[in-house]
Write a protein that holds these residues in place. Structure first.
Motif, mmCIF file in Angstrom:
data_model
loop_
_atom_site.group_PDB
_atom_site.id
_atom_site.type_symbol
_atom_site.label_atom_id
_atom_site.label_comp_id
_atom_site.label_asym_id
_atom_site.label_seq_id
_atom_site.Cartn_x
_atom_site.Cartn_y
_atom_site.Cartn_z
ATOM 1 N N HIS A 35 0.829 -1.207 0.000
ATOM 2 C CA HIS A 35 0.000 0.000 0.000
ATOM 3 C C HIS A 35 0.865 1.259 0.000
ATOM 4 C CE1 HIS A 35 -2.235 3.072 2.587
ATOM 5 N NE2 HIS A 35 -2.851 3.096 1.431
ATOM 6 N N ARG A 87 1.632 3.886 -3.346
ATOM 7 C CA ARG A 87 1.401 5.333 -3.262
ATOM 8 C C ARG A 87 2.607 6.131 -3.753
ATOM 9 N NH1 ARG A 87 -2.431 7.837 0.261
ATOM 10 N NH2 ARG A 87 -4.026 6.381 0.981
ATOM 11 N N VAL A 116 2.544 10.894 -4.304
ATOM 12 C CA VAL A 116 1.798 10.782 -3.054
ATOM 13 C C VAL A 116 0.749 11.884 -2.952
ATOM 14 C CG1 VAL A 116 1.944 10.989 -0.531
ATOM 15 C CG2 VAL A 116 3.616 9.589 -1.768
ATOM 16 N N ILE A 168 -2.147 11.218 -5.353
ATOM 17 C CA ILE A 168 -3.012 10.148 -4.860
ATOM 18 C C ILE A 168 -3.846 10.631 -3.674
ATOM 19 C CG2 ILE A 168 -3.004 7.896 -3.715
ATOM 20 C CD1 ILE A 168 -0.593 7.168 -5.473
ATOM 21 N N GLU A 169 -3.246 11.417 -2.795
ATOM 22 C CA GLU A 169 -3.990 11.941 -1.651
ATOM 23 C C GLU A 169 -5.169 12.791 -2.115
ATOM 24 O OE1 GLU A 169 -3.849 11.444 1.578
ATOM 25 O OE2 GLU A 169 -2.259 9.957 1.342
#
Length: 281
Positions: free
Chosen positions: A146, A150, A264, A267-268
């Motif tokens: 996971h 990311r 990251v 994706i956030e």
């Protein structure tokens, strides 16, 4: 178990033989130390007064007097080696917490900057990553998968032994296998990385035994340290140490790779669309 006793336990492997005499005596007689002078402890433990002072400083105290003061402030009991039917939720939580804390401290003393750097180099220079583990270790693999997903890595977790072998047969010199095994002697993992190495792949392992077969077949290893004792249904302590290692690698990559940091953040932002507001909308 108080923090000072846990510090003694975690520092024990690095102590001299005479310092271990002091550690053993204190651990076995913790409730009787406070009234003892340094001479008393020297006679009782068989270690010199100078050794006792060195021991105190090794575990973070200024000297013997501070060691006694800190021991007096702590709850003086040694956690049992096993759970029993008389344990309450609170006592079980205390024992589990002590084991986890001790494992993290001992692992911190086992890993090195060089080994982290080797693992980091293998990860960032790989075009394809497979992270493999079985049983309890696979839960750690999923967490690491996971995190690295990311970061934008081409990574896949595999727990099935047949799928692991297939991946190993299709490996290349730019493939990295991350093997997670507390014991370091899991048969399926050994078979997989052996085949992967034959195809030129690199192997990075997270294990508790640096002399294990898996460790010996690895290009980089990060060693965890924990005491998995009989009351464990799962290896709880080792799992937390393994998770901390992957969290460390994840954080380092984010801090040192603009591309990873951008991935990251992207994706956030995308994941935020999956959340509802306070009104449930």
């Amino acid at each position: 178990m108080g923090k000072l006793l846990i510090n003694i336990k975690s520092s024990y492997p690095n102590m001299s033989k005479t310092e271990k005499k002091v550690a053993d005596y204190i651990s076995e007689n913790v409730n009787t130390i406070t009234p003892m002078t340094i001479t008393d402890l020297s006679n009782a433990s068989g270690a010199s007064e100078a050794t006792i002072v060195r021991f105190a400083k090794r575990i973070g105290c200024d000297g013997y007097q501070q060691l006694k003061i800190l021991l007096a402030k702590e709850e003086h009991h040694i956690a049992n080696k096993s759970l029993n039917e008389d344990d309450t939720f609170s006592s079980i939580y205390a024992k589990v917490s002590d084991d986890i804390y001790s494992s993290l401290l001992k692992t911190r003393n086992s890993v090195s900057e060089d080994n982290f750097k080797k693992a980091y180099d293998l990860i960032i220079n790989s075009s394809q990553i497979f992270i493999i583990g079985v049983g309890n270790s696979y839960a750690v693999c999923l967490d690491a998968y996971h995190k690295f997903l990311r970061l934008g890595f081409n990574i896949a977790p595999i727990c099935d032994s047949h799928f692991q072998i297939i991946a190993a047969c299709k490996a290349s010199p730019s493939t990295l296998f991350i093997a997670v095994s507390h014991s370091g002697c899991t048969k399926d993992i050994i078979e997989t990385i052996s085949i992967a190495k034959q195809h030129g792949a690199k192997v990075f392992s997270v294990t508790s035994d640096k002399s294990s077969i898996i460790a010996k077949k690895s290009d980089a290893i990060l060693v965890t340290s924990s005491e998995e004792i009989n009351y464990r249904i799962l290896g709880l302590s080792s799992r937390y140490a393994q998770l901390a290692i992957f969290d460390t690698l994840y954080s380092y990559i984010v801090l040192h790779s603009d591309k990873a940091r951008e991935t990251v953040e992207e994706i956030e932002d995308a994941v935020l669309t999956k959340r509802v507001n306070k009104r449930g909308k």
